[in-house]
Motif scaffolding. Sequence first.
Motif, PDB file in Angstrom:
ATOM      1  N   GLN A 157       5.780 -27.315  17.051  1.00 28.49           N
ATOM      2  CA  GLN A 157       6.905 -26.787  17.830  1.00 28.49           C
ATOM      3  C   GLN A 157       7.048 -25.268  17.745  1.00 28.49           C
ATOM      4  O   GLN A 157       7.047 -24.601  18.782  1.00 28.49           O
ATOM      5  N   MET A 217      16.456 -24.926  25.523  1.00 19.66           N
ATOM      6  CA  MET A 217      15.145 -24.859  26.179  1.00 19.66           C
ATOM      7  C   MET A 217      15.275 -25.167  27.676  1.00 19.66           C
ATOM      8  O   MET A 217      14.617 -24.532  28.502  1.00 19.66           O
ATOM      9  N   PHE A 274      -1.502 -21.821  29.591  1.00 21.94           N
ATOM     10  CA  PHE A 274      -0.043 -21.868  29.558  1.00 21.94           C
ATOM     11  C   PHE A 274       0.456 -23.293  29.766  1.00 21.94           C
ATOM     12  O   PHE A 274       1.302 -23.778  29.014  1.00 21.94           O
ATOM     13  N   LEU A 275      -0.070 -23.967  30.784  1.00 19.68           N
ATOM     14  CA  LEU A 275       0.379 -25.333  31.065  1.00 19.68           C
ATOM     15  C   LEU A 275       0.006 -26.288  29.932  1.00 19.68           C
ATOM     16  O   LEU A 275       0.777 -27.194  29.604  1.00 19.68           O
ATOM     17  N   LYS A 311       2.482 -25.629  27.187  1.00 15.93           N
ATOM     18  CA  LYS A 311       3.777 -26.171  27.592  1.00 15.93           C
ATOM     19  C   LYS A 311       3.799 -27.694  27.438  1.00 15.93           C
ATOM     20  O   LYS A 311       4.770 -28.261  26.928  1.00 15.93           O
ATOM     21  N   THR A 358       3.696 -23.465  19.208  1.00 13.72           N
ATOM     22  CA  THR A 358       3.571 -23.460  20.673  1.00 13.72           C
ATOM     23  C   THR A 358       4.725 -22.691  21.319  1.00 13.72           C
ATOM     24  O   THR A 358       4.527 -22.030  22.330  1.00 13.72           O
ATOM     25  N   GLY A 359       5.905 -22.768  20.725  1.00 12.85           N
ATOM     26  CA  GLY A 359       7.036 -22.001  21.256  1.00 12.85           C
ATOM     27  C   GLY A 359       6.774 -20.510  21.214  1.00 12.85           C
ATOM     28  O   GLY A 359       7.033 -19.783  22.174  1.00 12.85           O
ATOM     29  N   HIS A 397       3.177 -15.562  25.942  1.00 12.43           N
ATOM     30  CA  HIS A 397       2.548 -15.661  27.258  1.00 12.43           C
ATOM     31  C   HIS A 397       3.504 -15.202  28.365  1.00 12.43           C
ATOM     32  O   HIS A 397       3.084 -14.586  29.341  1.00 12.43           O
ATOM     33  N   LEU A 398       4.792 -15.496  28.191  1.00  9.12           N
ATOM     34  CA  LEU A 398       5.796 -15.118  29.184  1.00  9.12           C
ATOM     35  C   LEU A 398       6.391 -13.737  28.926  1.00  9.12           C
ATOM     36  O   LEU A 398       7.308 -13.317  29.635  1.00  9.12           O
ATOM     37  N   LEU A 430       4.095 -19.646  23.790  1.00  6.15           N
ATOM     38  CA  LEU A 430       4.668 -19.659  25.143  1.00  6.15           C
ATOM     39  C   LEU A 430       5.498 -18.404  25.391  1.00  6.15           C
ATOM     40  O   LEU A 430       5.411 -17.798  26.464  1.00  6.15           O
ATOM     41  N   HIS A 490       3.928 -28.515  23.770  1.00  9.99           N
ATOM     42  CA  HIS A 490       5.272 -28.213  23.271  1.00  9.99           C
ATOM     43  C   HIS A 490       6.253 -29.325  23.654  1.00  9.99           C
ATOM     44  O   HIS A 490       7.019 -29.808  22.811  1.00  9.99           O
ATOM     45  N   ILE A 491       6.213 -29.743  24.896  1.00  8.05           N
ATOM     46  CA  ILE A 491       7.123 -30.791  25.375  1.00  8.05           C
ATOM     47  C   ILE A 491       6.808 -32.129  24.713  1.00  8.05           C
ATOM     48  O   ILE A 491       7.719 -32.832  24.249  1.00  8.05           O
TER      49      ILE A 491
END
Length: 157
Positions: A62, A149, A3-4, A7, A65-66, A72-73, A69, A10-11
Amino acid sequence: MIFLSLKLLHILSAIVLFGLGSGTVFYKIMADASGNHSAIAITSRHVVLADYWFTTPTVIIQPLTGWLLAQHLSTPITEDWLMLTVWLYLITGLCWLPVVVLQIRMRDIANDTWLHGEPLPYIYHYYSKIWLTLGVPAFFGMIGITTLMVFHNSLWS
């Protein structure tokens, strides 16, 4: 850890996408404003290369990965803020695709006329105006996406 890593990717890709986009716009506008034909030709080549090397991969990274994420959430794509983000991304993309075509055409025109010692034709400047006109909504689309975001929990709670 996955996850990290997602993230972070993505960032970082968002930073590259937004930062590079802003930078290439700045340098192209400055080169065009200078009236220096060689600077315009060289900058146009670099803008196209930057889109190939950096923007295109981040445009793919983008949403991928979005989506990962969100999965995952356990965030459904139908969440209002996420749907708005997707729509803004699509609109931004619809502005960006013709911009890429225009950049390639302007690069070719600037290089060909420079090599032949000819002035930049009207069509170059016409394409440049369209390029900028499409770039403005794309720029604000990216600001909107980034804002959603960061603030989505505050805006929809």
